[in-house]
Motif scaffolding. Structure first.
Motif, PDB file in Angstrom:
ATOM      1  N   GLY A 226       0.799  -1.335   0.094  1.00  0.00           N
ATOM      2  CA  GLY A 226      -0.043  -0.181   0.059  1.00  0.00           C
ATOM      3  C   GLY A 226       0.891   1.382  -0.165  1.00  0.00           C
ATOM      4  N   SER A 243       3.198   7.041   2.844  1.00  0.00           N
ATOM      5  CA  SER A 243       2.417   6.041   3.544  1.00  0.00           C
ATOM      6  C   SER A 243       2.655   4.544   3.357  1.00  0.00           C
ATOM      7  N   TRP A 244       2.183   3.838   4.047  1.00  0.00           N
ATOM      8  CA  TRP A 244       2.689   2.279   3.809  1.00  0.00           C
ATOM      9  C   TRP A 244       1.926   1.420   4.842  1.00  0.00           C
ATOM     10  N   VAL A 245       1.742   0.174   4.623  1.00  0.00           N
ATOM     11  CA  VAL A 245       1.574  -0.744   5.641  1.00  0.00           C
ATOM     12  C   VAL A 245       2.695  -1.679   5.787  1.00  0.00           C
ATOM     13  N   GLY A 277      -1.651  -0.847  11.591  1.00  0.00           N
ATOM     14  CA  GLY A 277      -1.915  -0.412  10.112  1.00  0.00           C
ATOM     15  C   GLY A 277      -1.065   0.415   9.489  1.00  0.00           C
ATOM     16  N   THR A 278      -1.660   1.561   8.896  1.00  0.00           N
ATOM     17  CA  THR A 278      -0.831   2.619   7.998  1.00  0.00           C
ATOM     18  C   THR A 278       0.280   3.430   8.861  1.00  0.00           C
ATOM     19  N   SER A 279       1.338   3.519   8.353  1.00  0.00           N
ATOM     20  CA  SER A 279       2.457   4.462   8.800  1.00  0.00           C
ATOM     21  C   SER A 279       2.606   5.587   8.000  1.00  0.00           C
ATOM     22  N   THR A 280       2.893   6.850   8.566  1.00  0.00           N
ATOM     23  CA  THR A 280       3.145   7.895   7.474  1.00  0.00           C
ATOM     24  C   THR A 280       4.218   8.459   7.958  1.00  0.00           C
TER      25      THR A 280
END
Length: 321
Positions: A226, A243-245, A277-280
């Motif tokens: 992602g 952003s990524w998972v 979940g998602t990191s930014t």
């Protein structure tokens, strides 16, 4: 490395500082990252951590309960079961590594675990975990899953065995795990056992047999997913927003490396527990508009190796799409 702190995130960039060493010039290991602790029963806690970098070589890890050393394991291992604990008690654990000269590195961050209450006169083990499945994930990992066991007072944890050796534990509410640090082109046999608060252990599940792929895989199964990249402008400058998972692995992902235009530019280390979940993350790129950049990211896996790269994205400063 130079470290800038932003909340629980450490941003590392090369600053030319020398590595920490003892008085004899020996490099000291870094503090172990990704340390977790979870009760395995009313009298035991399972402690895990990410393997340290191979430079310097770690000859052993030491696990401390408060200020008392309670366990030593070889440098190739990154887990330990701490036993003979008291029920309904909260314990604090840290882990530290020692180099080939026997010099200790700094302790890890503290982690806490609370043992459940003792169960009187419980001699009945949980049922065996059902219908286990598994598949190799490239050349160095495997995904395992199973159906939950039943127990009159509840399952506290599941223990995963490779052959006759216990290699991992997960909480009683989990029915899946990702085992990393495997060898390419190697046959493995995994079983799962359930454990209750009284330390009763179930019979082993059916065996899951699988073989990792030969050689070094391309890392696609260990890459962040992602992955997205955009830009924004603030105070006359441009920034790239990512952003990524995190990939699913056996342990915590504590460090990432960002590559820009084919070169590593920044490393990120979570100073606390990484987000779910998602990191930014956002970083400065310059003041000129209309400049195109290629960006991608990869994670340092719990076994100390780098995972595969995410998909590469192209962004242009000033393009707000």
């Amino acid at each position: 490395m130079c470290a800038l702190t932003s909340g629980s995130l450490l941003v590392l960039a090369s600053c030319g500082w020398g590595a920490r060493s003892d008085g004899r010039g020996e490099r000291l290991p870094a503090a172990p990252l990704g340390v977790t602790a979870a009760a395995g029963s009313a009298t035991s806690v399972h402690v895990m951590w990410n393997r340290a970098s191979e430079d310097p070589e770690v000859i052993r890890y030491e696990v401390y309960r408060g200020t008392t050393k309670v366990k030593e394991v070889p440098g190739a291992e990154h887990m330990a079961d701490i036993t003979r604990l008291k029920p309904s008690t909260t314990y604090v654990f840290t882990v530290r590594a020692r180099n080939a000269a026997g010099d200790p590195g700094p302790p890890s961050k503290q982690v806490r675990a609370t043992t459940p209450a003792a169960v009187a006169a419980d001699e009945r083990a949980p049922s065996r975990p059902g219908r286990p499945h598994g598949k190799a994930v490239g050349s160095r990992a495997a995904q395992l899953s199973w159906e939950k066991s039943t127990d009159e007072r509840g399952v506290t944890s599941y223990d995963i065995y490779q052959g006759a050796s216990k290699i991992h534990s997960v909480g009683g509410g989990q029915t899946a795990a990702v085992v990393t640090g495997l060898r390419p082109g190697t046959a493995y046999s995994f079983t799962v056992r359930a454990r209750d608060a009284a330390d009763n252990v179930s019979p082993a599940s059916d065996t899951v047999r699988l073989t990792t792929t030969p050689g070094s895989d391309d890392g696609r199964h260990t890459a962040p997913t992602g992955f997205r990249a955009t830009t924004h402008r603030a105070d006359g400058a441009y920034y790239i927003d990512l952003s990524w998972v995190a990939p699913e692995v056996d342990g915590l992902i504590m460090e990432y490396q960002i590559h820009l235009d084919g070169r590593p530019v920044t490393s990120l280390v979570w100073g606390g527990t990484p987000p779910h979940g998602t990191s930014t993350y956002s970083f400065y790129i310059g003041r000129d508009a209309g400049i195109a950049h290629r960006v991608r990211i990869r994670a340092k896996l719990p076994d100390g190796t780098w995972g595969g790269f995410s998909a590469e994205r192209t962004v242009t400063t000033g393009d707000q799409r």
